[in-house]
Write a protein that holds these residues in place. Structure first.
Motif, PDB file in Angstrom:
ATOM      1  N   ARG A   1      -0.783   3.620  -7.731  1.00 42.65           N
ATOM      2  CA  ARG A   1      -0.085   4.200  -6.946  1.00 42.65           C
ATOM      3  C   ARG A   1      -0.202   5.846  -6.741  1.00 42.65           C
ATOM      4  N   SER A   2      -0.496   6.204  -7.889  1.00 47.24           N
ATOM      5  CA  SER A   2      -0.906   7.921  -8.175  1.00 47.24           C
ATOM      6  C   SER A   2      -1.629   7.939  -9.316  1.00 47.24           C
ATOM      7  N   ALA A   3      -2.107   9.177  -9.738  1.00 46.42           N
ATOM      8  CA  ALA A   3      -2.781   9.466 -10.979  1.00 46.42           C
ATOM      9  C   ALA A   3      -1.774   9.249 -12.278  1.00 46.42           C
ATOM     10  N   ASP A   4      -0.637   8.798 -11.925  1.00 39.24           N
ATOM     11  CA  ASP A   4       0.214   8.842 -13.042  1.00 39.24           C
ATOM     12  C   ASP A   4       1.182   7.537 -13.107  1.00 39.24           C
ATOM     13  N   GLU A   5       0.855   6.478 -11.968  1.00 41.69           N
ATOM     14  CA  GLU A   5       1.757   5.365 -11.895  1.00 41.69           C
ATOM     15  C   GLU A   5       0.716   4.338 -11.434  1.00 41.69           C
ATOM     16  N   TRP A   6       0.955   2.993 -12.034  1.00 40.37           N
ATOM     17  CA  TRP A   6       0.110   1.898 -11.673  1.00 40.37           C
ATOM     18  C   TRP A   6       1.253   0.431 -11.679  1.00 40.37           C
TER      19      TRP A   6
ATOM     20  N   LEU B   1     -10.698  -1.184 -10.665  1.00 41.80           N
ATOM     21  CA  LEU B   1      -9.739  -0.481  -9.613  1.00 41.80           C
ATOM     22  C   LEU B   1     -10.380   0.513  -8.759  1.00 41.80           C
ATOM     23  N   GLY B   2     -11.694   0.485  -8.418  1.00 37.05           N
ATOM     24  CA  GLY B   2     -12.276   1.040  -7.489  1.00 37.05           C
ATOM     25  C   GLY B   2     -11.857   1.551  -6.143  1.00 37.05           C
ATOM     26  N   THR B   3     -11.110   0.325  -5.516  1.00 38.33           N
ATOM     27  CA  THR B   3     -10.397   0.456  -4.344  1.00 38.33           C
ATOM     28  C   THR B   3      -8.884   1.036  -4.503  1.00 38.33           C
ATOM     29  N   GLY B   4      -8.486   0.883  -5.803  1.00 40.57           N
ATOM     30  CA  GLY B   4      -7.106   1.045  -6.188  1.00 40.57           C
ATOM     31  C   GLY B   4      -6.145  -0.184  -6.400  1.00 40.57           C
ATOM     32  N   GLN B   5      -7.129  -1.290  -6.075  1.00 45.83           N
ATOM     33  CA  GLN B   5      -6.099  -2.751  -6.204  1.00 45.83           C
ATOM     34  C   GLN B   5      -7.159  -3.450  -6.850  1.00 45.83           C
ATOM     35  N   TRP B   6      -6.637  -4.592  -7.497  1.00 48.95           N
ATOM     36  CA  TRP B   6      -7.478  -5.669  -8.034  1.00 48.95           C
ATOM     37  C   TRP B   6      -6.643  -6.815  -8.250  1.00 48.95           C
ATOM     38  N   ASN B   7      -7.361  -7.941  -7.824  1.00 46.16           N
ATOM     39  CA  ASN B   7      -6.829  -9.447  -8.211  1.00 46.16           C
ATOM     40  C   ASN B   7      -7.566  -9.876  -9.511  1.00 46.16           C
ATOM     41  N   ALA B   8      -6.939 -10.588 -10.275  1.00 47.52           N
ATOM     42  CA  ALA B   8      -7.542 -11.236 -11.479  1.00 47.52           C
ATOM     43  C   ALA B   8      -6.804 -12.409 -11.528  1.00 47.52           C
ATOM     44  N   VAL B   9      -7.590 -13.496 -12.143  1.00 50.35           N
ATOM     45  CA  VAL B   9      -7.141 -14.762 -12.350  1.00 50.35           C
ATOM     46  C   VAL B   9      -7.741 -15.371 -13.778  1.00 50.35           C
ATOM     47  N   HIS B  10      -6.645 -15.774 -14.723  1.00 46.39           N
ATOM     48  CA  HIS B  10      -6.906 -16.290 -15.941  1.00 46.39           C
ATOM     49  C   HIS B  10      -6.133 -17.674 -15.959  1.00 46.39           C
TER      50      HIS B  10
ATOM     51  N   GLY C   1       0.727  -1.125   0.073  1.00 46.29           N
ATOM     52  CA  GLY C   1      -0.135  -0.130  -0.024  1.00 46.29           C
ATOM     53  C   GLY C   1       0.837   1.206   0.126  1.00 46.29           C
ATOM     54  N   PRO C   2       0.190   2.389  -0.137  1.00 47.57           N
ATOM     55  CA  PRO C   2      -1.084   2.696  -0.251  1.00 47.57           C
ATOM     56  C   PRO C   2      -1.759   2.494  -1.735  1.00 47.57           C
ATOM     57  N   PHE C   3      -3.014   2.407  -1.758  1.00 48.16           N
ATOM     58  CA  PHE C   3      -3.396   2.444  -2.944  1.00 48.16           C
ATOM     59  C   PHE C   3      -4.300   3.811  -3.401  1.00 48.16           C
ATOM     60  N   VAL C   4      -4.627   3.994  -4.567  1.00 51.66           N
ATOM     61  CA  VAL C   4      -5.447   5.210  -4.864  1.00 51.66           C
ATOM     62  C   VAL C   4      -6.646   4.814  -5.739  1.00 51.66           C
ATOM     63  N   PRO C   5      -7.718   5.059  -5.236  1.00 54.83           N
ATOM     64  CA  PRO C   5      -9.084   4.663  -5.998  1.00 54.83           C
ATOM     65  C   PRO C   5      -9.379   5.263  -7.054  1.00 54.83           C
ATOM     66  N   VAL C   6      -9.899   4.399  -7.890  1.00 55.03           N
ATOM     67  CA  VAL C   6      -9.931   4.876  -9.487  1.00 55.03           C
ATOM     68  C   VAL C   6     -11.325   4.430  -9.925  1.00 55.03           C
TER      69      VAL C   6
END
Length: 153
Positions: free
Chosen positions: A124-129, A101-110, A7-12
């Motif tokens: 991480r910010s408006a300009d980095e993930w 990315l509503g919470t700023g973090q997401w886990n996906a499985v494929h 963390g921390p995460f930035v909600p999107v």
């Protein structure tokens, strides 16, 4: 490179709105069976799909593996949903994973044949993930860590 899941995460609230534009990419690729490590450097463009209703995610760059550099690219399609999340498909239309990315973090499985891809997306910010894929299975055991940074213009 920092661990993608710290963390921390930035909600999107709007994935497509956040990703639209051009990003620089730094990626490490590690084969967990052999210990071999490679690096990818390039760009990702998230631009409107000419077919409409989606963003194309076009990555282009160079992968250096075992001392040799190779051109590398891929295209994905991001289909936004009304709630701000999105479905991500391969260029040929096969489903890849959901992205929220509503919470700023997401886990996906494929699942890919007998292998399993587990992805962790962190904003991480408006300009980095960051994105980390862990691949396990009979064909592959890999760890891919990527940092995306928004470019000017």
């Amino acid at each position: 490179m920092a661990e993608p899941h710290e963390g921390p995460f930035v909600p999107v609230p709007d994935v497509a709105g956040y990703l639209a534009g051009r990003w620089s990419i730094e990626r490490t690729v590690r084969d967990l069976r052999t210990g071999t490590e490679g690096r990818f450097h390039g760009t990702a463009d998230f631009r409107p799909d000419p077919a409409g209703g989606a963003l194309l995610h076009v990555e282009e760059g160079e992968l250096t593996w075992d001392g040799t550099a190779y051109p590398a690219n891929r295209t994905l399609r991001l289909r936004p949903r009304p709630d701000g999340s999105a479905e991500v498909d391969f260029a040929d239309g096969r489903p890849f994973h959901d992205l929220d990315l509503g919470t700023g973090q997401w886990n996906a499985v494929h699942p890919c044949a007998e292998d399993r891809y587990e992805g962790t997306f962190t904003v991480r910010s408006a300009d980095e993930w960051h994105l980390e894929w862990r691949v396990t299975g009979p064909a592959k055991r890999q760890l891919l860590r990527t940092r995306y940074r928004r470019t000017a213009g």
